[in-house]
Design a protein around this motif. Sequence first.
Motif, PDB file in Angstrom:
ATOM      1  N   SER A 319       0.833  -1.207   0.000  1.00  0.00           N
ATOM      2  CA  SER A 319       0.000   0.000   0.000  1.00  0.00           C
ATOM      3  C   SER A 319       0.864   1.253   0.000  1.00  0.00           C
ATOM      4  O   SER A 319       0.550   2.233  -0.689  1.00  0.00           O
ATOM      5  CB  SER A 319      -0.921   0.001   1.227  1.00  0.00           C
ATOM      6  OG  SER A 319      -1.816  -1.085   1.196  1.00  0.00           O
ATOM      7  N   ALA A 320       1.953   1.228   0.784  1.00  0.00           N
ATOM      8  CA  ALA A 320       2.854   2.386   0.830  1.00  0.00           C
ATOM      9  C   ALA A 320       3.466   2.659  -0.536  1.00  0.00           C
ATOM     10  O   ALA A 320       3.550   3.812  -0.976  1.00  0.00           O
ATOM     11  CB  ALA A 320       3.948   2.142   1.868  1.00  0.00           C
ATOM     12  N   GLU A 321       3.882   1.597  -1.217  1.00  0.00           N
ATOM     13  CA  GLU A 321       4.456   1.743  -2.556  1.00  0.00           C
ATOM     14  C   GLU A 321       3.461   2.410  -3.499  1.00  0.00           C
ATOM     15  O   GLU A 321       3.801   3.321  -4.250  1.00  0.00           O
ATOM     16  CB  GLU A 321       4.850   0.371  -3.117  1.00  0.00           C
ATOM     17  CG  GLU A 321       6.057  -0.247  -2.459  1.00  0.00           C
ATOM     18  CD  GLU A 321       6.258  -1.700  -2.874  1.00  0.00           C
ATOM     19  OE1 GLU A 321       7.410  -2.142  -2.860  1.00  0.00           O
ATOM     20  OE2 GLU A 321       5.276  -2.373  -3.216  1.00  0.00           O
ATOM     21  N   ARG A 322       2.215   1.968  -3.435  1.00  0.00           N
ATOM     22  CA  ARG A 322       1.198   2.451  -4.354  1.00  0.00           C
ATOM     23  C   ARG A 322       0.834   3.900  -4.078  1.00  0.00           C
ATOM     24  O   ARG A 322       0.643   4.696  -5.006  1.00  0.00           O
ATOM     25  CB  ARG A 322      -0.045   1.559  -4.260  1.00  0.00           C
ATOM     26  CG  ARG A 322       0.119   0.202  -4.917  1.00  0.00           C
ATOM     27  CD  ARG A 322      -0.725  -0.871  -4.234  1.00  0.00           C
ATOM     28  NE  ARG A 322      -2.091  -0.469  -3.993  1.00  0.00           N
ATOM     29  CZ  ARG A 322      -3.057  -0.557  -4.893  1.00  0.00           C
ATOM     30  NH1 ARG A 322      -2.788  -1.018  -6.090  1.00  0.00           N
ATOM     31  NH2 ARG A 322      -4.281  -0.183  -4.599  1.00  0.00           N
ATOM     32  N   ILE A 323       0.757   4.270  -2.789  1.00  0.00           N
ATOM     33  CA  ILE A 323       0.423   5.655  -2.458  1.00  0.00           C
ATOM     34  C   ILE A 323       1.570   6.597  -2.821  1.00  0.00           C
ATOM     35  O   ILE A 323       1.358   7.700  -3.332  1.00  0.00           O
ATOM     36  CB  ILE A 323       0.063   5.767  -0.964  1.00  0.00           C
ATOM     37  CG1 ILE A 323      -1.315   5.140  -0.727  1.00  0.00           C
ATOM     38  CG2 ILE A 323       0.062   7.221  -0.501  1.00  0.00           C
ATOM     39  CD1 ILE A 323      -1.746   5.089   0.700  1.00  0.00           C
TER      40      ILE A 323
END
Length: 608
Positions: A319-323
Amino acid sequence: MERIDEYKITEKFNLGIWKRFFKYLYEFKKGLLIMAFLMIIVAGIDAVLPLLTKYAIDNFITKESTDGLKAFTIAYFGIFAFQALNVKLFIMQAGKIETELAYHIRKLGFKRLQQLSFSYYDNSSVGWLMSRMTSDVTRLSEIVSWGLIDMVWAVSMMIGFLAIMLYYNVEMTLISMCVVPVLFVIGMFFQRKILKSYRKVRKLNSQITADFSEEVAAAKTTKTLVRENENLKEFKRDADSMRYSAVRAVMFSSLFLPIVISMGSIGTGLALWFGGDKVITEALTYGTFVMFISYTIQFFDPLSRLAETLAELQNAQASAERIITLVETEPDIWDKKDVVKVYGDLFNPNKENWEKIYGEIEFKNVSFSYKNGEKVLQNFNLKVKKGETIALVGETGSGKSTIVNLLCRFYEPNNGEILIDGKDYRERSLLWLQSNLGYVLQSPHLFSGTIKDNIRYGKLDASQEEIEEAAKLVNAHNFIMDMEKGYDTEVGEGGGNLSTGEKQLISFARAIIANPAIFVLDEATSSIDTETEKMIENAIEKTLSGRTSFIIAHRLSTIVSADKILVIRKGKIIEAGNHKELLRRKGYYYRLYTNQLLQEKELESKRI
C-alpha cells in the motif's frame, strides 16, 4: 489499468520505502513522540510488575510475614491505576493520529490528482485510483498508528526484560533466550512469503474496485449488449484469484504466530528445567525463579507482537508503494520556478500580475506525439487572429482534438512553440491560460448538485443574476424555469436527471459565465437532437462574437459561419478557407459537406 511507470516493486522489506513514507508524518511528530513516550512508560511498568511479584514472594510468602504488606498493596494498586491512565491516553492519541494521518494523505493525494496532466489519466483507471485513496490509505494509517504503538511497546518491553534478567542471572538468561536466533531465521522466511502474498492481494483488490467502477458506469451498455453473464464470469475470475491469494496470505500469517508461541514455550521449558535445579540447590531464591519464569513467558508475547507487526508492515508495504507512486508522481506539464514566482501556481495564483488575453494565437513548427509513440503533428503551423472563429474538420484520428488540447496546454509540444498574444504560453502560468478558456465537451459532465451549482462551477462567486444571464445567453433559461424547482433542480449523479441536450446547454452556460477570451467547442452538437442543435447554434453565434474560438465539428452545418475552416488529415492542413471558398474548390470539404447534406435530406424524407 496500472501505469507503466509504476514504482518498481520490491520483493523484500524495503526500509527506503518507509523512509519516504515517514516524511509525511513530520507534522505529526509531536503526537508520535507523546505516543511513544506513553508506550515506553506502559512497557516500563509492565517490566516492573514481575519484580513486585518477586518481592512479594521473597518477603511475604517465603518468610511467612505480613510486615509491610499494606504499603505494598497500596503501591501495587497505585501502579495499576497509573497504568490504566497511560493506556487511556495512548489509545486516544493513537486514534487521533490514525484519523488525522488518513485525512492528511487523502488531502495530499487529492491535491496531486488536481495537478497531474491529462497523460496520467490516459493510463490510470478510476477504480485503481479510488483503491489507493480509500483502502490503501486506511491500511497505512492503521499500521502507522497502532503498529508503531506495538513496536515501541514490544521493543521497550524486551529491552526492559533482558536488562532485568541479565542483572539477576546471566547464565539463566542466555539459556532462556537461546531460541531467539532460530526465531529470527524463521521470521525472515515468513516475511518474504507474507509480503509477496499480500502484494498480490492489494493488486487484485484494485482490479476488483476497477471492475465495480466500470460496471456501474457502463450499466446501460451492459444491458443493451446483454453482457451480464460474461461480466459476471470475468468478475468471478478476479474475485477467485483474490480469494486464493488472500487465503494464502492469511495462511502464512497464521502459521507464523503459532511458531513464535511454540518456540517461546521451548524457551520457558528450558528456564523451568535450569531454574528448578538452581532453586533446589538454593543458588536461586524462589521469588527470583518465579520472576524469571514470568519474564520468559512474557518475553515472547512482545516478540510475537513485534513479529505480527512486521508481518503487517510487509502487508502495508504494498500500500505504501502504491500511495507513494501517486503522491510523488510529477505532472508532465508544470510551470517553471521563475513563472511561478511571478504568476503563482495552481493553488496560490498572483492574479495581479496576470496579463489580459486578447486571443491572437500562433502554432510555430509544432510537433507532437503521445507517450505510446503515436505521432500526430509534425511541423504544424497556424496563425489565428484575435476574435476569429476557426473550425476543424477531418476524419477520426486526424489530429483535431490534439490541436485544441495543445492550445489549452493539456499537453505540450515536443518541439516548436505555441504563442498567445505573441508570447510562448510556457512563459505564463497554466492557471493564467486555463482561467481564460471556455471548453465545451462532446459528452458534458455535470457534478452532483443543482443546476445553479453546476453553472456556478465556471465562476464560483457568480451571483444569481449572472447565472441566469449566462443561461439566457445559451438559450437554457426557459427549459430550466419550466422545471418545478428551476435553478434549484437536482441534476443527479453525472447529470442523469437531464437529457443530453439539457446537459450540453448547462455546460455551455458554465463555460460562458467566466467570460473566457478563448473558446473551444469539441463536437458539442454531435450527440443532440436537431431542435437543441439549433438552440446551440444560436448560442454559438451570440457567445463567440469577439472571442477567439475553435470548433471541432462533426455536423458541418454548425460551422458554415466560421471565419476559417481547416480540413485536417494526418496532422496536416490540407484545405483552408471559409465555407463558400471551400465549396468552390470542390475538394475534400466539398465532398464531405455534400455527402452529409444528402444523408440528412434522405433521413428527413424517411421521417416524412
